[in-house]
Scaffold this active site. Sequence first.
Site, PDB file in Angstrom:
ATOM      1  N   ASN A  11       0.870  -1.174   0.000  1.00  0.00           N
ATOM      2  CA  ASN A  11       0.000   0.000   0.000  1.00  0.00           C
ATOM      3  C   ASN A  11       0.908   1.225   0.000  1.00  0.00           C
ATOM      4  O   ASN A  11       1.510   1.550   1.016  1.00  0.00           O
ATOM      5  CB  ASN A  11      -0.904  -0.019   1.242  1.00  0.00           C
ATOM      6  CG  ASN A  11      -1.760   1.225   1.354  1.00  0.00           C
ATOM      7  OD1 ASN A  11      -1.793   2.046   0.426  1.00  0.00           O
ATOM      8  ND2 ASN A  11      -2.447   1.389   2.474  1.00  0.00           N
ATOM      9  N   LYS A  13       0.093   4.271  -0.271  1.00  0.00           N
ATOM     10  CA  LYS A  13      -0.542   5.461   0.319  1.00  0.00           C
ATOM     11  C   LYS A  13      -0.287   6.684  -0.581  1.00  0.00           C
ATOM     12  O   LYS A  13      -0.325   6.553  -1.793  1.00  0.00           O
ATOM     13  CB  LYS A  13      -0.060   5.655   1.758  1.00  0.00           C
ATOM     14  CG  LYS A  13      -0.247   4.368   2.591  1.00  0.00           C
ATOM     15  CD  LYS A  13       0.006   4.536   4.049  1.00  0.00           C
ATOM     16  CE  LYS A  13      -0.231   3.201   4.753  1.00  0.00           C
ATOM     17  NZ  LYS A  13      -0.094   3.267   6.197  1.00  0.00           N
ATOM     18  N   HIS A  96      -9.610   1.272   5.028  1.00  0.00           N
ATOM     19  CA  HIS A  96      -8.308   1.486   5.673  1.00  0.00           C
ATOM     20  C   HIS A  96      -8.487   2.473   6.832  1.00  0.00           C
ATOM     21  O   HIS A  96      -9.268   3.423   6.723  1.00  0.00           O
ATOM     22  CB  HIS A  96      -7.285   2.016   4.663  1.00  0.00           C
ATOM     23  CG  HIS A  96      -5.892   1.962   5.206  1.00  0.00           C
ATOM     24  ND1 HIS A  96      -5.417   2.893   6.101  1.00  0.00           N
ATOM     25  CD2 HIS A  96      -4.895   1.068   5.021  1.00  0.00           C
ATOM     26  CE1 HIS A  96      -4.171   2.568   6.435  1.00  0.00           C
ATOM     27  NE2 HIS A  96      -3.830   1.467   5.788  1.00  0.00           N
ATOM     28  N   GLU A  98      -6.810   4.863   7.785  1.00  0.00           N
ATOM     29  CA  GLU A  98      -6.549   6.267   7.439  1.00  0.00           C
ATOM     30  C   GLU A  98      -7.756   6.878   6.720  1.00  0.00           C
ATOM     31  O   GLU A  98      -8.011   8.079   6.838  1.00  0.00           O
ATOM     32  CB  GLU A  98      -5.264   6.354   6.595  1.00  0.00           C
ATOM     33  CG  GLU A  98      -4.044   6.140   7.497  1.00  0.00           C
ATOM     34  CD  GLU A  98      -2.854   5.476   6.833  1.00  0.00           C
ATOM     35  OE1 GLU A  98      -2.800   5.432   5.594  1.00  0.00           O
ATOM     36  OE2 GLU A  98      -1.973   4.986   7.566  1.00  0.00           O
ATOM     37  N   GLU A 164      -5.278  -4.656  10.633  1.00  0.00           N
ATOM     38  CA  GLU A 164      -4.262  -3.615  10.785  1.00  0.00           C
ATOM     39  C   GLU A 164      -4.510  -2.850  12.083  1.00  0.00           C
ATOM     40  O   GLU A 164      -5.264  -1.856  12.084  1.00  0.00           O
ATOM     41  CB  GLU A 164      -4.331  -2.648   9.599  1.00  0.00           C
ATOM     42  CG  GLU A 164      -4.032  -3.301   8.268  1.00  0.00           C
ATOM     43  CD  GLU A 164      -3.423  -2.308   7.286  1.00  0.00           C
ATOM     44  OE1 GLU A 164      -2.356  -2.612   6.754  1.00  0.00           O
ATOM     45  OE2 GLU A 164      -4.011  -1.222   7.084  1.00  0.00           O
ATOM     46  N   GLY A 170       2.742   2.405  10.839  1.00  0.00           N
ATOM     47  CA  GLY A 170       3.699   3.494  10.685  1.00  0.00           C
ATOM     48  C   GLY A 170       4.410   3.887  11.975  1.00  0.00           C
ATOM     49  O   GLY A 170       5.052   4.928  12.032  1.00  0.00           O
ATOM     50  N   SER A 210       3.724  -1.954  10.351  1.00  0.00           N
ATOM     51  CA  SER A 210       5.184  -1.974  10.535  1.00  0.00           C
ATOM     52  C   SER A 210       5.840  -3.305  10.147  1.00  0.00           C
ATOM     53  O   SER A 210       6.792  -3.750  10.789  1.00  0.00           O
ATOM     54  CB  SER A 210       5.556  -1.602  11.976  1.00  0.00           C
ATOM     55  OG  SER A 210       5.077  -0.298  12.279  1.00  0.00           O
TER      56      SER A 210
HETATM   57  P1  13P Z   1       3.121   0.527   7.698  1.00  0.00           P
HETATM   58  O1  13P Z   1       3.651  -0.760   7.102  1.00  0.00           O
HETATM   59  O2  13P Z   1       3.829   1.743   7.223  1.00  0.00           O
HETATM   60  O3  13P Z   1       3.020   0.421   9.186  1.00  0.00           O
HETATM   61  O4  13P Z   1       1.609   0.697   7.151  1.00  0.00           O
HETATM   62  C1  13P Z   1       0.723  -0.349   7.267  1.00  0.00           C
HETATM   63  C2  13P Z   1      -0.509  -0.022   6.503  1.00  0.00           C
HETATM   64  O5  13P Z   1      -1.265   0.842   6.881  1.00  0.00           O
HETATM   65  C3  13P Z   1      -0.741  -0.745   5.249  1.00  0.00           C
HETATM   66  O6  13P Z   1      -2.020  -0.487   4.752  1.00  0.00           O
END
Ligand code: 13P
Length: 253
Positions: A11, A13, A96, A98, A164, A170, A210
């Site tokens: 992903n 983003k 997601h 976010e 997640e 992150g 992560s």
């Molecule tokens: P990270 O791997 O940066 O923690 O992000 C995970 C994520 O949100 C994947 O959709």
Amino acid sequence: MARRRPIAAANWKMNLLRRDAEDYCRHIASDLGEPAAEVLIFPPATLLQTVAEGLTGTGVGVGGQDLHTAAEGAHTGDLSGVQLADVGCTWALCGHSERRKDHGESDSLVGRKALAANEHGLVPLICLGESDEERRAGRTFEVLERQLKAALETTPAAFELAYEPVWAIGTGATATPEIAQEAHAFLRQQLAKEVGKQRAQATRILYGGSVKPENAAELIAPEDIDGFLVGGASLDSTKFLAIIMACGASARV
Ligand code: 13P
């Protein structure tokens, strides 16, 4: 029982530009081979076409990071499932954390998006997970149950899941394999109630939060973890290839 075919998903983003995506695809196309894991990339909208074209013939699936529930219309800034399919997507992320946080997406909207994805031939990868506050309050299972129930309310015909935990996204604070396995096993148990045992057993439940080459092998080991949805580490094609290989190794054991 044979393990489900694992999925390694990237992903991106809101990251990368055209030149980066072209280099990335060249690297993947030359070094991927025939991976045991299914490989997916979710680029930002501006790079969907670049990635779909750059990975033609590699078997890598491409997906949108979100979609609108309508097929077309006056929805400034949004993309529909028809448009995603038109540029070569076969997948779409739904729900997601976010999107839930930045755009106020509700549990029920996630279900409607999953259904819209199906209507346009896309497989929704439905994301769910608890916040740090919810975990500390001992509400993890309650939150997962609520999110899953709402996401499947519309009874999408095809979907896969990504667990997640928001506190691991992150942050570098990866869930331990034990914590992730516990949540995945719970989700599969709930899934059996919603869609039946057989389908629950066949559904891939990815872990996200992560994930990096250094922790992929231990995180893929537990039986209910069927791959990864990777953010930060997936921006580097060398790291993502290492994660793909770690996922694939689990398919052979
Ligand atoms: P990270 O791997 O940066 O923690 O992000 C995970 C994520 O949100 C994947 O959709």
